[in-house]
Motif scaffolding. Structure first.
Motif, PDB file in Angstrom:
ATOM      1  N   LYS A 173      18.270  -1.817  -0.717  1.00 34.07           N
ATOM      2  CA  LYS A 173      17.049  -2.608  -0.764  1.00 34.07           C
ATOM      3  C   LYS A 173      15.972  -1.825  -1.507  1.00 34.07           C
ATOM      4  O   LYS A 173      15.712  -0.663  -1.199  1.00 34.07           O
ATOM      5  CB  LYS A 173      16.573  -2.946   0.651  1.00 34.07           C
ATOM      6  CG  LYS A 173      17.441  -3.968   1.373  1.00 34.07           C
ATOM      7  CD  LYS A 173      17.406  -5.337   0.712  1.00 34.07           C
ATOM      8  CE  LYS A 173      18.218  -6.361   1.507  1.00 34.07           C
ATOM      9  NZ  LYS A 173      18.231  -7.687   0.869  1.00 34.07           N
ATOM     10  N   ILE A 174      15.368  -2.468  -2.483  1.00 34.76           N
ATOM     11  CA  ILE A 174      14.366  -1.814  -3.323  1.00 34.76           C
ATOM     12  C   ILE A 174      13.063  -1.645  -2.548  1.00 34.76           C
ATOM     13  O   ILE A 174      12.630  -2.535  -1.824  1.00 34.76           O
ATOM     14  CB  ILE A 174      14.125  -2.654  -4.587  1.00 34.76           C
ATOM     15  CG1 ILE A 174      15.411  -2.712  -5.428  1.00 34.76           C
ATOM     16  CG2 ILE A 174      12.973  -2.100  -5.409  1.00 34.76           C
ATOM     17  CD1 ILE A 174      15.360  -3.724  -6.550  1.00 34.76           C
ATOM     18  N   ILE A 175      12.426  -0.477  -2.716  1.00 31.06           N
ATOM     19  CA  ILE A 175      11.125  -0.229  -2.098  1.00 31.06           C
ATOM     20  C   ILE A 175      10.054  -0.956  -2.921  1.00 31.06           C
ATOM     21  O   ILE A 175       9.924  -0.710  -4.118  1.00 31.06           O
ATOM     22  CB  ILE A 175      10.801   1.272  -2.062  1.00 31.06           C
ATOM     23  CG1 ILE A 175      11.833   2.021  -1.210  1.00 31.06           C
ATOM     24  CG2 ILE A 175       9.391   1.508  -1.520  1.00 31.06           C
ATOM     25  CD1 ILE A 175      11.665   3.520  -1.226  1.00 31.06           C
ATOM     26  N   PRO A 176       9.283  -1.863  -2.293  1.00 30.90           N
ATOM     27  CA  PRO A 176       8.253  -2.602  -3.036  1.00 30.90           C
ATOM     28  C   PRO A 176       7.204  -1.671  -3.623  1.00 30.90           C
ATOM     29  O   PRO A 176       6.840  -0.655  -3.025  1.00 30.90           O
ATOM     30  CB  PRO A 176       7.634  -3.520  -1.974  1.00 30.90           C
ATOM     31  CG  PRO A 176       8.670  -3.612  -0.901  1.00 30.90           C
ATOM     32  CD  PRO A 176       9.356  -2.276  -0.886  1.00 30.90           C
ATOM     33  N   SER A 177       6.696  -2.031  -4.789  1.00 33.97           N
ATOM     34  CA  SER A 177       5.717  -1.185  -5.481  1.00 33.97           C
ATOM     35  C   SER A 177       4.422  -1.039  -4.695  1.00 33.97           C
ATOM     36  O   SER A 177       3.701  -0.049  -4.858  1.00 33.97           O
ATOM     37  CB  SER A 177       5.416  -1.769  -6.860  1.00 33.97           C
ATOM     38  OG  SER A 177       4.870  -3.073  -6.743  1.00 33.97           O
ATOM     39  N   GLU A 178       4.129  -1.998  -3.836  1.00 34.96           N
ATOM     40  CA  GLU A 178       2.880  -1.941  -3.081  1.00 34.96           C
ATOM     41  C   GLU A 178       2.851  -0.773  -2.083  1.00 34.96           C
ATOM     42  O   GLU A 178       1.803  -0.429  -1.541  1.00 34.96           O
ATOM     43  CB  GLU A 178       2.656  -3.247  -2.327  1.00 34.96           C
ATOM     44  CG  GLU A 178       3.726  -3.542  -1.288  1.00 34.96           C
ATOM     45  CD  GLU A 178       3.624  -4.938  -0.728  1.00 34.96           C
ATOM     46  OE1 GLU A 178       3.931  -5.112   0.450  1.00 34.96           O
ATOM     47  OE2 GLU A 178       3.248  -5.856  -1.475  1.00 34.96           O
ATOM     48  N   MET A 179       4.016  -0.164  -1.837  1.00 32.85           N
ATOM     49  CA  MET A 179       4.081   0.944  -0.893  1.00 32.85           C
ATOM     50  C   MET A 179       3.790   2.298  -1.551  1.00 32.85           C
ATOM     51  O   MET A 179       3.713   3.325  -0.871  1.00 32.85           O
ATOM     52  CB  MET A 179       5.458   0.980  -0.231  1.00 32.85           C
ATOM     53  CG  MET A 179       5.816  -0.286   0.533  1.00 32.85           C
ATOM     54  SD  MET A 179       7.346  -0.155   1.480  1.00 32.85           S
ATOM     55  CE  MET A 179       6.813   0.907   2.816  1.00 32.85           C
ATOM     56  N   ILE A 180       3.641   2.306  -2.856  1.00 35.08           N
ATOM     57  CA  ILE A 180       3.433   3.562  -3.583  1.00 35.08           C
ATOM     58  C   ILE A 180       2.158   4.279  -3.144  1.00 35.08           C
ATOM     59  O   ILE A 180       2.182   5.476  -2.837  1.00 35.08           O
ATOM     60  CB  ILE A 180       3.395   3.303  -5.099  1.00 35.08           C
ATOM     61  CG1 ILE A 180       4.791   2.933  -5.596  1.00 35.08           C
ATOM     62  CG2 ILE A 180       2.874   4.517  -5.856  1.00 35.08           C
ATOM     63  CD1 ILE A 180       4.843   2.539  -7.067  1.00 35.08           C
TER      64      ILE A 180
END
Length: 355
Positions: A57-64
């Motif tokens: 599952k890809i980590i969403p960019s909003e978590m950066i």
């Protein structure tokens, strides 16, 4: 000093910079988050999407931004491992194996630094890495037997030089994968050798990197500070816009040529033909189906409005690029191809009225 130079600086000051999905991958993983157009934005906004190359599952960019904020607070190895623990299930095999090493290290050395952990095992990993590199060079030499003697000798000269560098243990003259790949471009094969020479170049792409080899990861990142090591483990699973047909091979910057993949899956493929990538990772057709099923669920839940034709475009594109090896099923999709096209037109009409 320009903003770009500041971001490229190797000083610790760069770690306090504000991050966006666009500059995060560009400056710390050497690939852009998306192409030169905004066509990838509908994909970038999605959550809980399976990487079509690696199955995680890809980590969403909003978590950066949140990750960077917490990373800046890490004082020792224990803090770093605790931060990474939240993303363990998102990690790819190489990154997960490195995380496991760090987890064991922290049990006895909680106040130490993760760079010291990698330095402790570097020598053994370096020897194993050399063997991995030699095995790929052996495969390249094996394929060279299909070339004319003149071309084969030119190629053997390149691989022989690489072997000498690998075995020399000269710290000032180390084997560099990119240098070898570039050197292959200096060889001009005969007209009837082009196909086999392309096979040779594709085989050379399997030289180990920190994305594909734990040993390569240890050797490379034993020279980096803990903050870079932790960031690297996280960023590998962060979302990245990938061209199905590489831009260097004429691939367009349109959503019909885009996949949302993990950064590691994107970077390791480079310009490798999809057919060759599937040979490396035979489960890609399965992961592609999981990916499209996740996309369908997002569309059914109101995501990607105005892009309802995306599953049909991707199905066709993948079939072509994989030479029939990837056959996506859209049986779960509520839209027929005509209904999807009508939904797109309706969205565009509403948007025009809004403007």
């Amino acid at each position: 000093m320009s903003k770009k130079k500041k971001l490229n600086s190797k000083t610790t000051s760069k770690f306090t910079k504000k991050f966006t999905p666009e500059n995060y991958l560009k400056y710390y993983y050497d690939i852009p988050y998306e192409g030169t157009t905004s066509a990838g934005k509908p994909l970038r906004k999605l959550r809980k999407i399976t990487c079509p190359y690696r199955g995680i599952k890809i980590i969403p960019s909003e978590m950066i931004k949140g990750f960077e904020k917490n990373l800046a607070k890490c004082k020792n190895a224990k803090d770093a491992v605790e931060l990474l623990s939240a993303f363990k299930e998102n990690m790819l095999p190489v990154e997960k194996s490195i995380y496991a090493i760090f987890k064991d290290f922290v049990l006895l050395n909680p106040d130490d630094d993760l760079q010291n952990c990698l330095q402790m095992i570097k020598t053994n990993c370096l020897m194993k890495l050399k063997l991995e590199e030699m095995e790929v060079l052996d495969d390249v030499d094996m394929l060279s037997r299909k070339l004319s003697p003149q071309t084969a000798l030119k190629l053997r000269a390149k691989t022989t030089k690489c072997r000498q560098i690998i075995l020399s243990n000269n710290k000032h003259d180390t084997f560099k994968r990119k240098t070898f790949l570039n050197s292959l471009e200096e060889i001009i094969p005969k007209e009837n050798e082009r196909e086999i020479f392309n096979d040779i170049k594709n085989k050379a792409l399997f030289l180990p990197t920190s994305e594909s080899s734990r040993n390569a990861f240890v050797v490379k990142y034993s020279k980096r500070m803990q903050i870079e090591i932790v960031r690297r483990l996280f960023i590998a699973s962060t979302g990245s816009i990938e061209h199905i047909t590489p831009a260097s091979m004429g691939g367009l910057n349109t959503i019909g040529n885009f996949l949302l993949t993990s950064a590691s899956g994107n970077r390791y493929r480079e310009n490798m033909p999809l057919v060759e990538y599937i040979k490396r990772y035979p489960q890609i057709p399965l992961y592609m189906q999981m990916y499209i099923d996740d996309i369908i669920e997002e569309i059914h839940n109101g995501g990607m409005e105005g892009n309802e034709t995306y599953p049909y475009k991707i199905k066709k594109k993948l079939m072509e690029e994989s030479e029939g090896r990837i056959m996506i099923s859209l049986s779960k999709y509520k839209y027929t191809e005509q209904e999807a096209a009508e939904a797109v037109k309706e969205f565009e009409h509403r948007w025009d009225e809004y403007l």
